[in-house]
Structures are given as structure tokens and as C-alpha cells.
Design an enzyme around this catalytic site. Sequence first.
Site, PDB file in Angstrom:
ATOM      1  N   ASP A 120       0.854  -1.175   0.000  1.00  0.00           N
ATOM      2  CA  ASP A 120       0.000   0.000   0.000  1.00  0.00           C
ATOM      3  C   ASP A 120       0.898   1.236   0.000  1.00  0.00           C
ATOM      4  O   ASP A 120       1.929   1.261   0.667  1.00  0.00           O
ATOM      5  CB  ASP A 120      -0.887  -0.045   1.250  1.00  0.00           C
ATOM      6  CG  ASP A 120      -1.901   1.079   1.295  1.00  0.00           C
ATOM      7  OD1 ASP A 120      -1.905   1.910   0.371  1.00  0.00           O
ATOM      8  OD2 ASP A 120      -2.682   1.125   2.251  1.00  0.00           O
ATOM      9  N   SER A 121       0.499   2.259  -0.714  1.00  0.00           N
ATOM     10  CA  SER A 121       1.349   3.441  -0.873  1.00  0.00           C
ATOM     11  C   SER A 121       1.527   4.247   0.398  1.00  0.00           C
ATOM     12  O   SER A 121       2.448   5.040   0.512  1.00  0.00           O
ATOM     13  CB  SER A 121       0.761   4.356  -1.953  1.00  0.00           C
ATOM     14  OG  SER A 121      -0.447   4.934  -1.493  1.00  0.00           O
ATOM     15  N   GLY A 122       0.629   4.081   1.358  1.00  0.00           N
ATOM     16  CA  GLY A 122       0.670   4.878   2.577  1.00  0.00           C
ATOM     17  C   GLY A 122      -0.290   6.048   2.561  1.00  0.00           C
ATOM     18  O   GLY A 122      -0.350   6.822   3.513  1.00  0.00           O
ATOM     19  N   GLY A 123      -1.084   6.178   1.491  1.00  0.00           N
ATOM     20  CA  GLY A 123      -2.035   7.281   1.403  1.00  0.00           C
ATOM     21  C   GLY A 123      -3.013   7.310   2.563  1.00  0.00           C
ATOM     22  O   GLY A 123      -3.309   8.375   3.119  1.00  0.00           O
ATOM     23  N   PHE A 124      -3.511   6.133   2.952  1.00  0.00           N
ATOM     24  CA  PHE A 124      -4.471   6.093   4.059  1.00  0.00           C
ATOM     25  C   PHE A 124      -3.810   6.467   5.381  1.00  0.00           C
ATOM     26  O   PHE A 124      -4.407   7.141   6.212  1.00  0.00           O
ATOM     27  CB  PHE A 124      -5.099   4.706   4.166  1.00  0.00           C
ATOM     28  CG  PHE A 124      -6.137   4.608   5.255  1.00  0.00           C
ATOM     29  CD1 PHE A 124      -7.424   5.070   5.043  1.00  0.00           C
ATOM     30  CD2 PHE A 124      -5.822   4.072   6.499  1.00  0.00           C
ATOM     31  CE1 PHE A 124      -8.389   5.005   6.049  1.00  0.00           C
ATOM     32  CE2 PHE A 124      -6.772   4.004   7.506  1.00  0.00           C
ATOM     33  CZ  PHE A 124      -8.056   4.466   7.274  1.00  0.00           C
TER      34      PHE A 124
ATOM     35  N   ASP B 189      -2.327   8.249  -3.239  1.00  0.00           N
ATOM     36  CA  ASP B 189      -3.632   8.860  -3.487  1.00  0.00           C
ATOM     37  C   ASP B 189      -4.041   9.712  -2.307  1.00  0.00           C
ATOM     38  O   ASP B 189      -3.404   9.698  -1.252  1.00  0.00           O
ATOM     39  CB  ASP B 189      -4.698   7.789  -3.762  1.00  0.00           C
ATOM     40  CG  ASP B 189      -4.955   6.899  -2.545  1.00  0.00           C
ATOM     41  OD1 ASP B 189      -3.995   6.662  -1.773  1.00  0.00           O
ATOM     42  OD2 ASP B 189      -6.089   6.435  -2.360  1.00  0.00           O
TER      43      ASP B 189
ATOM     44  N   GLN C  56     -11.086   6.941  -6.886  1.00  0.00           N
ATOM     45  CA  GLN C  56     -11.594   7.673  -5.735  1.00  0.00           C
ATOM     46  C   GLN C  56     -12.854   8.421  -6.143  1.00  0.00           C
ATOM     47  O   GLN C  56     -13.485   8.070  -7.140  1.00  0.00           O
ATOM     48  CB  GLN C  56     -10.505   8.602  -5.178  1.00  0.00           C
ATOM     49  CG  GLN C  56      -9.369   7.881  -4.458  1.00  0.00           C
ATOM     50  CD  GLN C  56      -9.782   7.343  -3.090  1.00  0.00           C
ATOM     51  OE1 GLN C  56     -10.939   7.482  -2.651  1.00  0.00           O
ATOM     52  NE2 GLN C  56      -8.844   6.707  -2.387  1.00  0.00           N
TER      53      GLN C  56
ATOM     54  N   GLY D 122     -11.497   4.428  -0.909  1.00  0.00           N
ATOM     55  CA  GLY D 122     -12.511   5.282  -0.322  1.00  0.00           C
ATOM     56  C   GLY D 122     -13.788   4.597   0.087  1.00  0.00           C
ATOM     57  O   GLY D 122     -14.811   5.252   0.287  1.00  0.00           O
TER      58      GLY D 122
ATOM     59  N   ASP E 121      -8.310  -6.862   1.247  1.00  0.00           N
ATOM     60  CA  ASP E 121      -7.420  -7.008   2.401  1.00  0.00           C
ATOM     61  C   ASP E 121      -8.022  -6.281   3.584  1.00  0.00           C
ATOM     62  O   ASP E 121      -8.880  -5.400   3.423  1.00  0.00           O
ATOM     63  CB  ASP E 121      -6.057  -6.377   2.095  1.00  0.00           C
ATOM     64  CG  ASP E 121      -6.136  -4.855   2.157  1.00  0.00           C
ATOM     65  OD1 ASP E 121      -5.730  -4.274   3.178  1.00  0.00           O
ATOM     66  OD2 ASP E 121      -6.619  -4.235   1.188  1.00  0.00           O
TER      67      ASP E 121
ATOM     68  N   CYS F 139     -14.609 -26.351  11.599  1.00  0.00           N
ATOM     69  CA  CYS F 139     -13.332 -25.836  11.101  1.00  0.00           C
ATOM     70  C   CYS F 139     -12.260 -26.907  11.250  1.00  0.00           C
ATOM     71  O   CYS F 139     -12.180 -27.584  12.281  1.00  0.00           O
ATOM     72  CB  CYS F 139     -12.936 -24.583  11.873  1.00  0.00           C
ATOM     73  SG  CYS F 139     -11.340 -23.893  11.389  1.00  0.00           S
TER      74      CYS F 139
ATOM     75  N   CYS G 279      -8.908 -26.264  10.871  1.00  0.00           N
ATOM     76  CA  CYS G 279      -7.586 -25.708  11.156  1.00  0.00           C
ATOM     77  C   CYS G 279      -7.042 -26.317  12.436  1.00  0.00           C
ATOM     78  O   CYS G 279      -7.776 -26.866  13.261  1.00  0.00           O
ATOM     79  CB  CYS G 279      -7.643 -24.180  11.247  1.00  0.00           C
ATOM     80  SG  CYS G 279      -8.152 -23.507  12.843  1.00  0.00           S
TER      81      CYS G 279
ATOM     82  N   CYS H 172      -8.686 -25.367  15.907  1.00  0.00           N
ATOM     83  CA  CYS H 172      -9.957 -26.012  16.248  1.00  0.00           C
ATOM     84  C   CYS H 172      -9.796 -27.513  16.477  1.00  0.00           C
ATOM     85  O   CYS H 172     -10.560 -28.116  17.239  1.00  0.00           O
ATOM     86  CB  CYS H 172     -10.980 -25.740  15.143  1.00  0.00           C
ATOM     87  SG  CYS H 172     -11.536 -24.026  15.103  1.00  0.00           S
TER      88      CYS H 172
ATOM     89  N   HIS I 144      -6.336 -18.903  13.500  1.00  0.00           N
ATOM     90  CA  HIS I 144      -7.690 -19.388  13.211  1.00  0.00           C
ATOM     91  C   HIS I 144      -8.444 -18.431  12.295  1.00  0.00           C
ATOM     92  O   HIS I 144      -9.064 -18.867  11.317  1.00  0.00           O
ATOM     93  CB  HIS I 144      -8.486 -19.582  14.498  1.00  0.00           C
ATOM     94  CG  HIS I 144      -9.951 -19.765  14.241  1.00  0.00           C
ATOM     95  ND1 HIS I 144     -10.491 -20.963  13.843  1.00  0.00           N
ATOM     96  CD2 HIS I 144     -10.986 -18.870  14.252  1.00  0.00           C
ATOM     97  CE1 HIS I 144     -11.785 -20.826  13.636  1.00  0.00           C
ATOM     98  NE2 HIS I 144     -12.113 -19.561  13.879  1.00  0.00           N
TER      99      HIS I 144
END
Length: 376
Positions: free
Chosen positions: A93-97, A147, A195, A222, A272, A310, A312, A315, A341
Site C-alpha cells: 500500500d502506498s501509505g495514502g491512508f 492517493d 476515488q 474510499g 485485504d 473448522c 484448522c 480447532c 484461526h
Amino acid sequence: MNSIFTALHKDSSSRARTGILELPHGKVKTPVFMPVGTNATVKAITIDDLHEIGFDIILSNTYHLYLRPGVDILEKAGGLHGFSQWNKNFLTDSGGFQVFSLAPFRKITKEGVKFQSHIDGSRHFLTPESIVEIQSRFNSDIQMQLDVCTGWGIEHKKAKEALYITSDWAQRAKNQWQSIRNEKGYLGSLFPIVQGNFFKDLREQSAEFVSSLDLPGIAIGGLSVGEPFEEYASMLNFTSLLLPHDKPRYVMGIGTPDYILEAVENGIDMFDCVLPTRNARNGSYFTRNGTLSIKREQYTADMTPIDSECTCKVCKTYSRAYLRHLYKNNEILSSMLASYHNLAFLHSMMNEIRAAIDNDSFLQYKKDFLHRYNSK
């Protein structure tokens, strides 16, 4: 430009689809949920755990890694892969957020963004070009443009101003990305970001411009920024219809079953979120019957697994009573097992989603899953 995405099958009753991403560190089946490893590590999870669950791509964050340990160290180590020893794909991620969340400590101009480090207060200036260069030095398999992220409820004028800057930055990022690919043989892909906040006219403008850039994929930004679910679903549906079919589509920042299923129905391929692991550290587990808070007293002597269906290792091995005991005593293992989990739950869910799409039964799968998941 060679395509990194091949669509395989479209569900007969929705826009859900399966596909394959061809990336420098291996193929990725879509739709795909990508765990967030902000600092080149998914919190409380080892690389072996990620391999065991079956992930082929994870996220890291340019803003955080730029500040610490720094670009020079990462490049010296062989990029993100050499530094972390994760031998599959990284999306950065570019770091905009992150810059957006530093509102009192940053200033956005047409040239770039000035901000103060949340670590030591040092001052920095980043441009769309420098963000592309940094991510290229990280050797990111997919990198995002810088962005301007806007929050839920802002006025049209401010959203329009932010969009114009984001669009200009996307073009500048593309130019820099192409230059680095030509000069240094960098193989990673650049995704621009749609955006426009929650204004349809701005979303249309943004989608048209971003599509015209003809980059390897497209992200929708956004969304999931505090708006009601109905607004998220409506704008996601509107925006996704504007995007080309031959590009992978990525909605940033969603990671709960209801949001994921809504995205898949609208033809989204990638998503994500930090929530699965963040919630895990707070004792919240995904189950087929909804989320389970292990801190509740009713689980003190409960010898059943978190989710009996589950498969995994958490569990199959541990009881609710033991997991509650770990959480109440602040044991590090509590975060590790809960994170494992929750990620395994979502990975299994994605396998089921892809199978349902291939069988032309996605809408029935979504209906059945949410009926049970929301029953409590």
C-alpha cells in the site's frame, strides 16, 4: 502491456468470477483475501503459518517501512522478500491512508504530501514519483499509487479537489513506473486507485480516467471508511460496473465475511484488511455461527472447539476453555492462535467461494453463509 490476470469462470447469476493473477513470485487464485503484514510481518503469525494456511500474497505498508527500518536497509536485504524471507508475493500500500489518518501532522499539495513521523516527529515529503521508486526498491510484486483518501460525509467540493490531485498523481506514478521498468527491469505491477468519495459523478470521472491509464490492475479506494453497509454496497456496485473486465479489481480495506461476499458478488477479485488479526488479538474469533468473543465467562469450562466444522489446527487441538484461559492471562499464544484461526477461516471461506462460483451457485452460497453467520 502483458496482462497479469486471466478470468476463468463467471457465475451464471451474478458478477462473481474466478481467475488467476500471474505475479513475479507465483500465481494467485482469485477471488483472494490478502492478510495485512504492515511491517513486513503479519502480526502474531509466522511465515510457516502463512504457508501452512495456504496464502500466496500478503500486504505490507510503504509508509511504515519507509520510516522504519528504511528503504536502504530493505534494499540491502534484497527487498521485502529477502528481508522477511517470505518467498511469495507482496502487495504494498502506498501509505495514502496512513497519511490521511495523520490529519494534524500533514499537508497535501499538488506536488506531494508533507508530514511528520508518528515515530519521532521528523519531517518528510513524499511525491507520487518517490512512492513508486520506494516500492520498486522494496521489489513489491504489486504496488499502489499515492492517493488522497477522503472520509465519509465530506462535501462534494473537497471530494472533487482530492480526486483531481489523485488523478494527477496516478499519471505521474505511471510515468515513473514505466521509467523504472525500462531502466532497471523492475517486474512489479502498478495499480491506480479509483476515488471520488460517495458522489457518483466523481466516481464516474475517476473510473474513466483510471481505466484509460491501461495499467495492470485497478483498485477501488474510499470505501469502508465509516459509511453504513448499505452505502458501501451501493457505491461498490455502481463503481465496479464502470471498470474494464480484463483487469483485476481490488477493493481496499475489507475483511469481514459480509463485506467480502458483497465484493465478490460485484466482480471484485482482491481485498485485504487488518480486522481478522486485530480482532484476534482482542479475543474475537470467526465461526460459521458468527463471531465468538472468547473473553465471555460462559466459555470458562467449555471443552468444545471454537468451531466444530473448522479443520484448522487450532480447532482440532484446543478447547474454548483453554483459549479463554490464554486470553485472560494475556498469554502471547492467545494472539497467535486466534490470528491463525481467523486467517485460516477466511482462507477456507475463499476456497468455498471459488468453488461456488465455478459451480454457478455463488448467490446460494452467499445466502446460506450469511443466514447462518448472522443468526446470532
